[in-house]
Design an enzyme around this catalytic site. Sequence first.
Site, PDB file in Angstrom:
ATOM      1  N   ARG A  96       0.577  -1.235   0.368  1.00 27.72           N
ATOM      2  CA  ARG A  96      -0.016   0.325   0.547  1.00 27.72           C
ATOM      3  C   ARG A  96       1.086   1.520  -0.104  1.00 27.72           C
ATOM      4  O   ARG A  96       2.213   0.996  -0.076  1.00 27.72           O
ATOM      5  CB  ARG A  96      -1.115   0.116   1.509  1.00 27.72           C
ATOM      6  CG  ARG A  96      -0.752  -0.142   2.836  1.00 27.72           C
ATOM      7  CD  ARG A  96       0.147   0.591   2.970  1.00 27.72           C
ATOM      8  NE  ARG A  96       0.108   1.826   3.338  1.00 27.72           N
ATOM      9  CZ  ARG A  96       1.137   2.720   3.302  1.00 27.72           C
ATOM     10  NH1 ARG A  96       2.226   1.576   3.531  1.00 27.72           N
ATOM     11  NH2 ARG A  96       0.891   3.922   3.723  1.00 27.72           N
ATOM     12  N   GLY A  97       0.068   2.583  -0.236  1.00 29.25           N
ATOM     13  CA  GLY A  97       1.198   3.136  -0.273  1.00 29.25           C
ATOM     14  C   GLY A  97       1.077   3.580  -1.733  1.00 29.25           C
ATOM     15  O   GLY A  97       1.477   3.097  -2.422  1.00 29.25           O
ATOM     16  N   ALA A  98       0.636   4.967  -2.250  1.00 28.76           N
ATOM     17  CA  ALA A  98       0.642   5.586  -4.110  1.00 28.76           C
ATOM     18  C   ALA A  98       2.151   5.095  -4.501  1.00 28.76           C
ATOM     19  O   ALA A  98       1.011   4.524  -5.585  1.00 28.76           O
ATOM     20  CB  ALA A  98       0.326   7.092  -3.819  1.00 28.76           C
ATOM     21  N   ARG A 116      -7.081  -0.502  -7.388  1.00 29.95           N
ATOM     22  CA  ARG A 116      -7.625   0.293  -6.045  1.00 29.95           C
ATOM     23  C   ARG A 116      -8.201   2.215  -6.741  1.00 29.95           C
ATOM     24  O   ARG A 116      -7.537   1.762  -8.055  1.00 29.95           O
ATOM     25  CB  ARG A 116      -6.591   0.903  -5.022  1.00 29.95           C
ATOM     26  CG  ARG A 116      -6.675  -0.504  -4.672  1.00 29.95           C
ATOM     27  CD  ARG A 116      -5.148  -0.404  -2.730  1.00 29.95           C
ATOM     28  NE  ARG A 116      -6.287   0.683  -1.256  1.00 29.95           N
ATOM     29  CZ  ARG A 116      -5.370   0.890  -0.761  1.00 29.95           C
ATOM     30  NH1 ARG A 116      -4.543   1.255  -0.904  1.00 29.95           N
ATOM     31  NH2 ARG A 116      -6.063   2.289  -0.463  1.00 29.95           N
ATOM     32  N   GLN A 133      -1.690   2.483   9.699  1.00 31.52           N
ATOM     33  CA  GLN A 133      -0.759   2.682   9.595  1.00 31.52           C
ATOM     34  C   GLN A 133       0.340   3.398   9.742  1.00 31.52           C
ATOM     35  O   GLN A 133       1.687   3.373   9.581  1.00 31.52           O
ATOM     36  CB  GLN A 133      -0.644   3.194   7.972  1.00 31.52           C
ATOM     37  CG  GLN A 133      -0.929   2.548   6.462  1.00 31.52           C
ATOM     38  CD  GLN A 133      -3.184   2.428   6.917  1.00 31.52           C
ATOM     39  OE1 GLN A 133      -3.813   3.089   8.232  1.00 31.52           O
ATOM     40  NE2 GLN A 133      -3.847   2.235   5.674  1.00 31.52           N
ATOM     41  N   ASP A 187      -2.047  11.416  -2.365  1.00 30.52           N
ATOM     42  CA  ASP A 187      -2.233   9.824  -2.985  1.00 30.52           C
ATOM     43  C   ASP A 187      -3.195   9.831  -4.575  1.00 30.52           C
ATOM     44  O   ASP A 187      -2.481   9.236  -5.602  1.00 30.52           O
ATOM     45  CB  ASP A 187      -3.936   8.672  -2.749  1.00 30.52           C
ATOM     46  CG  ASP A 187      -2.871   8.172  -1.473  1.00 30.52           C
ATOM     47  OD1 ASP A 187      -3.088   8.609  -0.697  1.00 30.52           O
ATOM     48  OD2 ASP A 187      -2.333   6.957  -1.862  1.00 30.52           O
ATOM     49  N   ASN A 210      -5.837  12.508   0.490  1.00 31.54           N
ATOM     50  CA  ASN A 210      -4.260  11.781   1.225  1.00 31.54           C
ATOM     51  C   ASN A 210      -5.332  10.825   2.289  1.00 31.54           C
ATOM     52  O   ASN A 210      -6.573  11.066   2.054  1.00 31.54           O
ATOM     53  CB  ASN A 210      -3.440  12.471   1.810  1.00 31.54           C
ATOM     54  CG  ASN A 210      -2.218  11.666   1.977  1.00 31.54           C
ATOM     55  OD1 ASN A 210      -1.635  10.986   2.260  1.00 31.54           O
ATOM     56  ND2 ASN A 210      -1.726  12.059   4.322  1.00 31.54           N
ATOM     57  N   LYS A 211      -4.468   9.629   3.038  1.00 34.60           N
ATOM     58  CA  LYS A 211      -5.749   8.891   4.091  1.00 34.60           C
ATOM     59  C   LYS A 211      -6.296  10.104   4.881  1.00 34.60           C
ATOM     60  O   LYS A 211      -5.891  11.177   4.917  1.00 34.60           O
ATOM     61  CB  LYS A 211      -4.175   8.655   5.042  1.00 34.60           C
ATOM     62  CG  LYS A 211      -5.172   7.750   6.011  1.00 34.60           C
ATOM     63  CD  LYS A 211      -5.669   6.465   5.795  1.00 34.60           C
ATOM     64  CE  LYS A 211      -5.511   5.712   4.249  1.00 34.60           C
ATOM     65  NZ  LYS A 211      -5.695   5.202   3.268  1.00 34.60           N
TER      66      LYS A 211
HETATM   67  O1  MRU Z   1      -4.430   3.344   1.859  1.00 39.74           O
HETATM   68  P1  MRU Z   1      -3.732   3.475   1.955  1.00 39.74           P
HETATM   69  O2  MRU Z   1      -1.948   3.066   3.159  1.00 39.74           O
HETATM   70  O3  MRU Z   1      -2.365   2.971   0.965  1.00 39.74           O
HETATM   71  O4  MRU Z   1      -2.987   4.896   1.890  1.00 39.74           O
HETATM   72  C1  MRU Z   1      -1.655   5.272   1.859  1.00 39.74           C
HETATM   73  C2  MRU Z   1      -1.612   7.358   2.225  1.00 39.74           C
HETATM   74  O5  MRU Z   1      -2.745   7.985   2.220  1.00 39.74           O
HETATM   75  C3  MRU Z   1      -0.326   7.627   2.286  1.00 39.74           C
HETATM   76  O6  MRU Z   1       0.337   8.817   2.577  1.00 39.74           O
HETATM   77  C4  MRU Z   1      -0.446   8.188   0.885  1.00 39.74           C
HETATM   78  O7  MRU Z   1      -0.387   7.122   0.140  1.00 39.74           O
HETATM   79  C5  MRU Z   1       1.514   8.493   0.303  1.00 39.74           C
HETATM   80  S1  MRU Z   1       2.084   7.219   0.248  1.00 39.74           S
HETATM   81  C6  MRU Z   1       3.989   7.884  -0.228  1.00 39.74           C
END
Ligand code: MRU
Length: 336
Positions: free
Chosen positions: A55-57, A89, A187, A227, A237-238
């Site tokens: 996970r994470g963009a 996703r 996370q 994201d 973002n999250k």
């Molecule tokens: O749902 P996730 O864990 O994939 O979400 C990740 C985030 O929101 C991060 O803050 C974002 O992807 C930046 S990752 C460098």
Amino acid sequence: LKVDCNGAKRDIRALWFSGRKLMMIDQRCLPHRVRVEEYRDHTEVATAIRDMVVRGAPSIGAAAAYGMCLAAMNDSDLLMAAKVLKAARPTANDLFFAVDHMLTRLSDGEDPVKAANAYADTIVNRCRTIGENGAPLITEGGRVMTHCNAGALATVDIGTALAPMRVAWEQGRKFFVYVSETRPRLQGMRLTAWELQNEGIPYAIIADSASGFYMRKGVDLIIVGADRITANGDFANKIGTYEKAVIAKALDIPFYVAAPISTFDLSLPTGDEIPIENRGEEEVIVIEGHAIAPAGATAFNPAFDVTPHEYVTGFITEAGILRPDEVRKIGGSDGE
Ligand code: MRU
């Protein structure tokens, strides 16, 4: 990414290619276990992205690039593979960016492994530059706040929001990081705390709802990842990022977003057009297998929120620090 593997300290990436397989740390098992899983075709990779093994963009983008590589090696239909991976996703722009990038490279006849490795290496190099560009914002004795995990796990290696912290630390500055736990999947508490601890950077985990309390007490700087960033400088973002940004503006705390070019989607004029992923309600009401809410309870679980550009001090990118009204300058770049 420093990890303790069976008692030995190793420096590895969140994902890498070995032989004919994609290897990925199963991020759902962290921080208690470093488990590495193997993937042999693009459908398995798509499932791993959907189920949050990775996970994470930027890491999602790299996993998808390797998914396209596996599709090419297995003689699968590339357009079908692209469709399957893109459906994993909906919010992170890097997923779509990476798949399109690989489609172009593969149709140019490039070697699949070389193309996917180059994509992953490019992300890591960009993160290093993001770190160098953002590090001067972190001053000696500074108090920094972050949300979710935008570290090495989220970006193959190094990180986006965590990159300036890593570089400032390497440069010998002492500072302190507030890590918000990041309900519902935690996370921040599970992944960001683990990364900072492995680096030796001082931090404390705080409940998401304690962010405003600590901002009033004294936070010098907030850095988060993203994201998707749209042409007007809005970004997704999250979930929980938006309220931090609003409180930061009310208290005059600089609020920075660290992200590589692959996260910018200039085809969308504003953040209102970003598709927001809704995940299952069990992520909110079931904790470590225990149902906490009353039987039959309903929950809402949007995975991301959108923060309007007026709350952003700057975007820390590999091309320098941009104000929201400079985002359009990013246009026209590709993955390498
Ligand atoms: O749902 P996730 O864990 O994939 O979400 C990740 C985030 O929101 C991060 O803050 C974002 O992807 C930046 S990752 C460098």
